[in-house]
Each structure stands twice: as C-alpha cells, then as structure tokens.
Design an enzyme around this catalytic site. Structure first.
Site, mmCIF file in Angstrom:
data_model
loop_
_atom_site.group_PDB
_atom_site.id
_atom_site.type_symbol
_atom_site.label_atom_id
_atom_site.label_comp_id
_atom_site.label_asym_id
_atom_site.label_seq_id
_atom_site.Cartn_x
_atom_site.Cartn_y
_atom_site.Cartn_z
ATOM 1 N N GLU A 1 8.909 17.125 14.760
ATOM 2 C CA GLU A 1 9.416 16.996 13.394
ATOM 3 C C GLU A 1 8.728 18.036 12.501
ATOM 4 O OE1 GLU A 1 8.242 13.407 11.186
ATOM 5 O OE2 GLU A 1 10.319 13.280 10.511
ATOM 6 N N LYS B 1 0.886 -1.177 0.000
ATOM 7 C CA LYS B 1 0.000 0.000 0.000
ATOM 8 C C LYS B 1 0.918 1.219 0.000
ATOM 9 C CE LYS B 1 -1.647 2.986 1.991
ATOM 10 N NZ LYS B 1 -1.364 4.391 1.603
ATOM 11 N N CYS C 1 13.617 11.492 6.744
ATOM 12 C CA CYS C 1 13.699 11.110 8.158
ATOM 13 C C CYS C 1 15.117 11.270 8.663
ATOM 14 C CB CYS C 1 13.221 9.681 8.360
ATOM 15 S SG CYS C 1 14.370 8.482 7.694
ATOM 16 N N GLU D 1 -0.519 7.490 -0.834
ATOM 17 C CA GLU D 1 -1.545 7.994 -1.748
ATOM 18 C C GLU D 1 -1.134 9.334 -2.369
ATOM 19 O OE1 GLU D 1 -1.526 7.806 1.433
ATOM 20 O OE2 GLU D 1 -2.719 9.326 2.450
HETATM 21 P P1 NAD Z 1 2.162 9.219 7.084
HETATM 22 O O1 NAD Z 1 2.275 8.596 8.422
HETATM 23 O O2 NAD Z 1 1.179 10.306 6.892
HETATM 24 O O3 NAD Z 1 1.787 8.109 5.982
HETATM 25 C C1 NAD Z 1 2.499 6.889 5.890
HETATM 26 C C2 NAD Z 1 1.564 5.790 5.408
HETATM 27 O O4 NAD Z 1 0.547 5.593 6.390
HETATM 28 C C3 NAD Z 1 0.855 6.130 4.105
HETATM 29 O O5 NAD Z 1 0.814 4.981 3.301
HETATM 30 C C4 NAD Z 1 -0.535 6.591 4.557
HETATM 31 O O6 NAD Z 1 -1.522 6.294 3.617
HETATM 32 C C5 NAD Z 1 -0.746 5.815 5.833
HETATM 33 N N1 NAD Z 1 -1.512 6.574 6.832
HETATM 34 C C6 NAD Z 1 -1.436 7.894 7.098
HETATM 35 N N2 NAD Z 1 -2.267 8.229 8.114
HETATM 36 C C7 NAD Z 1 -2.875 7.084 8.503
HETATM 37 C C8 NAD Z 1 -3.830 6.780 9.509
HETATM 38 N N3 NAD Z 1 -4.311 7.706 10.304
HETATM 39 N N4 NAD Z 1 -4.240 5.506 9.617
HETATM 40 C C9 NAD Z 1 -3.739 4.535 8.818
HETATM 41 N N5 NAD Z 1 -2.823 4.777 7.847
HETATM 42 C C10 NAD Z 1 -2.395 6.030 7.689
HETATM 43 O O7 NAD Z 1 3.635 9.674 6.668
HETATM 44 P P2 NAD Z 1 4.044 10.563 5.408
HETATM 45 O O8 NAD Z 1 3.644 11.973 5.645
HETATM 46 O O9 NAD Z 1 3.652 9.881 4.143
HETATM 47 O O10 NAD Z 1 5.639 10.442 5.487
HETATM 48 C C11 NAD Z 1 6.452 11.282 6.251
HETATM 49 C C12 NAD Z 1 6.800 10.657 7.579
HETATM 50 O O11 NAD Z 1 7.485 9.418 7.394
HETATM 51 C C13 NAD Z 1 7.762 11.518 8.394
HETATM 52 O O12 NAD Z 1 7.365 11.506 9.734
HETATM 53 C C14 NAD Z 1 9.097 10.815 8.216
HETATM 54 O O13 NAD Z 1 10.034 11.058 9.244
HETATM 55 C C15 NAD Z 1 8.668 9.393 8.190
HETATM 56 N N6 NAD Z 1 9.708 8.578 7.575
HETATM 57 C C16 NAD Z 1 10.462 7.799 8.393
HETATM 58 C C17 NAD Z 1 11.495 7.046 7.857
HETATM 59 C C18 NAD Z 1 12.357 6.196 8.741
HETATM 60 O O14 NAD Z 1 13.242 5.512 8.231
HETATM 61 N N7 NAD Z 1 12.165 6.205 10.051
HETATM 62 C C19 NAD Z 1 11.744 7.090 6.480
HETATM 63 C C20 NAD Z 1 10.935 7.900 5.680
HETATM 64 C C21 NAD Z 1 9.913 8.643 6.248
#
Ligand code: NAD
Length: 484
Positions: free
Chosen positions: A385, A176, A284, A179
């Site tokens: 963050e 998944k 990240c 989006e």
């Molecule tokens: P996000 O948490 O909004 O989304 C990540 C995934 O979760 C997506 O596929 C999204 O559809 C899903 N999602 C979002 N909200 C949800 C909910 N309430 N319930 C269920 N699923 C949900 O993250 P983002 O904005 O796409 O990405 C940025 C974040 O990812 C930053 O916090 C970044 O630090 C983190 N990140 C961490 C690493 C790492 O290695 N630790 C690497 C890359 C990104």
C-alpha cells in the site's frame, strides 16, 4: 485554547488535560500553521476514561432504546447545522479539499442516521412452542465498554462508523482518535453533549501506541473496533483477542481496477482518476493498480495521463484546487520512496510527482499525481500500500490473467471492473474474491446500511463496520427459553 496548548481528553462528561506533558504538534499539512497539540495520554488516562465509561453503563443501558435514539436524532440535526464549519476545520487539519471534507462529514451523518433506527435494529426473534408449552426468544443486550481506535485519513467518518452504533445499542465507549488530526472530532463531542448524550457514555483519550496498548490490555473493555494499517490491525487483533475481547480490525489495501476493451472510456477514465487521486490517494478504497486488458491498455493510459496532468495541487480551502497535500513530512517521504523504488525496480515513470511544489505554501507536504507503467506484483510499489497519489499501470491478456495478478496480492479490500459486458461483469463478481466489488464504479464505498470492510490481509475479525454487522458486534444475542 492557545495554538500551542495540548487539547484535552474528554472523560466522564468533562474536558480534562492528559496526565502527561508529552504532546505532538498538529499542523495544517498545506501551510504548516500550528493548529494545536495532541497529548500522548498514558495508561492512567485510559484507566480514568474506562472507569467513567463503566460507571455510565448501567444507567445508559437502562435508558429505553427510543430515548437513546432521540439523542442521535438531535446529534444528526446538529451535525447538519454545523456541516460547513466542520468540513472547513477538517480540511485545515487533514489537507483534503473542502468538497472531499463535506463528503466525509455527510458519510458520517449517514451513519448517525442509520443508528437512529436502533429500536428496530435491536429487535429479537421469538418462536412459540419450541416444545409443548415452551417458548424461545432472542434478545439483544449491550455488553459494556467498547474501545474505538481510528486512523488519520477519515478522522470524522470512521469514528462515526462505530461509536453511534455502540452507544445506540446501550454500550459506553472510549474513543482513541488518530493523533495526527483529532481536532475536528473534538467539536463533534461537544455536539453529542449538546444533543443530550449523558456524561461517561462517550469518552475520548488522545494518544498513540501507549494509549492503544493500555486499551488492549484493559480488563474492563469488552470489545475493540479498530481501523488502520494492516500491520497495526494484526497487532490489535491478536493483542485484544488474547484477553478475550471482541475485535473487528480493518486494515490496509492495494486495490486493482481492471479495464476491459469494451469499457466506456470516458466514464472509466473519470472513475479511475477520482479513485486514484481523490483524497490525494489516502483512502483504503483508493485505486492503486490499473490493469488494462488487451487493447484497453493504451487508450486508458493516454487518457489517465492527460487527466492526471490537468489536476491542480493546492490548499484545500482554496477554489480551483483538485488535490491537497498528504498528511505529514514522514508520510510524504514514504510515498516518494515507493516512487523511487518502483523506478529502480523497472517501472517507467510516465508522470513523476516527486518534485511538485505549491509556491504559496512552501511548507506543504506536496506530491503531484504520479503514473508508473509496467508495475509488477513482485515490486514493493506493485505489492504494498502506497497511500498517495500514485497510479501503477499493468497489462493483462484477459480477465483471467487480470484476476490472477490481483490474487497474488495479500490484500482484499476493494476491486473494480470496467466493462459494458454483463457476462464479464457477472463472471468477475463471482470470482473476484475481494470484499468490496465495483462494476463501473471506482470508489466502492458501501453506504451506512451495508457492511464496510475487506478480507484477507485487509481485515481481521468477522463482523464489519456499519450496517447490521455493527449491531451484531455491539450486542450479544441472548436466548431465553421459558415454560410456565
Ligand atoms: P495507523 O495504523 O498508523 O494508525 C491507526 C491507529 O492505530 C491510530 O489511532 C494510531 O494511533 C494507532 N497506532 C499506530 N501504530 C500503532 C502501534 N504500533 N501500536 C498501537 N497503536 C498504533 O494507520 P494510519 O496511518 O492512521 O491510517 C492509514 C491506514 O488505515 C491505511 O493503511 C489505510 O488503508 C487504513 N484504513 C483502512 C480502512 C478500511 O476500511 N479498511 C479505512 C481507512 C483507513
């Protein structure tokens, strides 16, 4: 596909429309051009994908590891063939500049390369005569259907941190993707098919919260690899664990970069600038707070400001551009509100990127390089963050003071020290207490054969992404004791 058509899911080897009519517009974040639409798939879509993955598992599991590896070898060659096209497509949908997009694809390819070693990586151990006439061995076996749920900031590399290892080990996968930018990965699915990945081994379901919840509740999914914000990671970890799934959930970060007075200032400034402003701060591993120790503060601040002012914003496909837009209007608003909040809480805006514009692209989600001084751990801008091109500057009297400041923070993803003292570096490595540690390195990105992931509020689980951890996560070590 017309520009406004919703992109299809990929289930059982076929591109199929999602059951729902709901979809999100996908736009170039610099120009605003409509690139496609991402469907918000339903529980039924997830059910179909899991059923296809489940059906494909027995035959794929029985395929010798060396044959599974050959599919990945072919995929690696195809990714290399199409690397430039993929990078340009990634820039259009994500906004990062083309050199950054090329770097991302390269990191993804390196994970496919590493997964090609699966026959060796899967080997177990044996001990003859654990008792008289009895032998013992471990064999690694795949577990079934894994889900992979990924964020927007590395929409190619992060899926490739996971699914190549999962399928190499003999599992099948439901991915998944984010989006917000799922288009380029669709092409990688086509390449995987061209490489010979059988139908049902890799399935893709687009969507957001509902699709994720359906995955987390699905009884036929055995484990979940997740990357995203910490709040989402915590939810995914708890929800998936409730039904006994294996989970690895990588979350957000607030990375500190400590500069000692004896650091090489030239090299340090370059590393700090690229860490903070690379990928427009949407990493990240992005540096967020620069802690100048003693006399290091003033020269680091001055050089950082000079370099930050010299960065050119623009469309990532154009030459001479150092920094692209952020992903979306809401995300831009969020970053802007952290900058405003920081100023209200007492930070000094030495460079304010809130009004940045790029004339040719009035629709772009622009934020210029920003530098905030006197940022403290109690203000949201110093604690949370931001995920944008914002440097927070703080002062410390010593390495001890700097580490104390770092340890007040909830996250534990990456940290860097800049120094020419081996003794200070050793002390730092020993006491940093953070998972990815840089010494005179600003972006601490472990390569494919090392584990990638944080600790504390940046990670939920124990086995990380990439490296040997990936093999551990996607297999069970079964122990056989025999007597004849
Ligand atoms: P996000 O948490 O909004 O989304 C990540 C995934 O979760 C997506 O596929 C999204 O559809 C899903 N999602 C979002 N909200 C949800 C909910 N309430 N319930 C269920 N699923 C949900 O993250 P983002 O904005 O796409 O990405 C940025 C974040 O990812 C930053 O916090 C970044 O630090 C983190 N990140 C961490 C690493 C790492 O290695 N630790 C690497 C890359 C990104």
């Amino acid at each position: 596909m017309t520009a406004a058509a919703a992109i299809p899911n990929y289930i059982g080897g076929k591109w199929v429309p999602a059951e729902t009519g709901d979809a999100l517009d996908l736009r170039d974040p610099a120009s605003g051009e409509l690139l496609g639409r991402a469907p918000l798939s339903t529980r039924e879509d997830v059910d179909h994908a899991v059923a296809a993955a489940r059906a494909a598992f027995p035959a794929w599991r029985a395929t010798p590891a060396v044959e599974r590896a050959r599919v990945l070898f072919r995929l690696k060659a195809l990714l290399e063939r199409d690397k430039e096209d993929l990078a340009r497509s990634l820039t259009r949908e994500h906004g990062k500049i083309v050199p950054e997009a090329r770097g991302e694809i390269q990191r993804g390819i390196e994970n496919v390369e590493h997964a090609c070693g699966i026959p060796t990586l899967l080997m177990g151990e044996t001990l003859e005569d654990i008792a008289r006439g009895m032998d013992c061995e471990t064999i690694r076996q795949p577990l079934g259907v894994f889900a992979v749920i990924t964020p927007y900031n590395f929409p190619i590399m992060i899926p490739l941190w996971f699914w190549p290892y999962a399928v190499a080990a003999g599992n099948t996968v439901v991915l998944k993707p984010s989006e917000q930018d799922p288009l380029t990965h669709q092409r990688i699915v086509d390449l995987a098919t061209e490489a010979g990945l059988p139908p049902g081994v890799l399935n893709v379901v687009h969507g957001a919260r509902d699709a994720v919840t359906a995955i987390l509740e699905h009884p036929d999914i055995t484990g979940v690899s997740f990357v995203g914000a910490s709040q989402t990671a915590r939810f995914v970890y708890a929800k998936a664990a409730e039904s006994g799934k294996r989970v690895q959930a990588l979350g957000g970060a607030k990375n500190h970069m400590i500069v000692l007075p004896d650091a090489d200032l030239e090299a340090t400034t370059e590393a700090v600038v690229s860490s903070i402003y690379g990928s427009t701060g949407q990493r990240c591993l992005a540096g967020s707070i620069v802690v100048g120790v003693g006399d290091a503060y003033r020269p680091v601040r001055d050089r950082l400001l000079e370099r930050a002012r010299s960065l050119t914003l623009g469309h990532g496909l154009e030459d001479g551009v150092d920094m692209g837009p952020v992903i979306s209007r809401p995300h831009r608003d969020r970053v802007v509100s952290y900058i405003g909040g920081g100023a209200r809480d007492g930070a000094t805006l030495a460079l304010d990127g809130r009004d940045a514009r790029v004339e040719r692209y009035p629709e772009g989600h622009w934020i210029g390089p920003t530098v905030m001084e006197d940022v403290t751990p109690d203000m949201p801008a110093g604690r949370e963050e931001i995920f944008g091109p914002v440097a927070g500057l703080a002062r410390a009297g010593s390495l001890d003071d700097a580490l104390e400041l770092v340890h007040k923070n909830q996250y534990g993803n990456a940290i860097s020290l800049f120094t020419t003292s081996g003794r200070a570096a050793r002390e730092f490595r020993y006491r940093a207490g953070i998972s990815m540690i840089g010494i005179n390195v600003g972006v601490v990105a472990p390569m494919a054969f090392f584990p990638f992931g944080g600790s504390r509020g940046s990670f939920y689980g124990d086995l990380k992404a990439q490296g040997r951890d990936a093999i551990e996560f996607y297999t069970d070590k079964r122990v056989v004791i025999s007597r004849w």
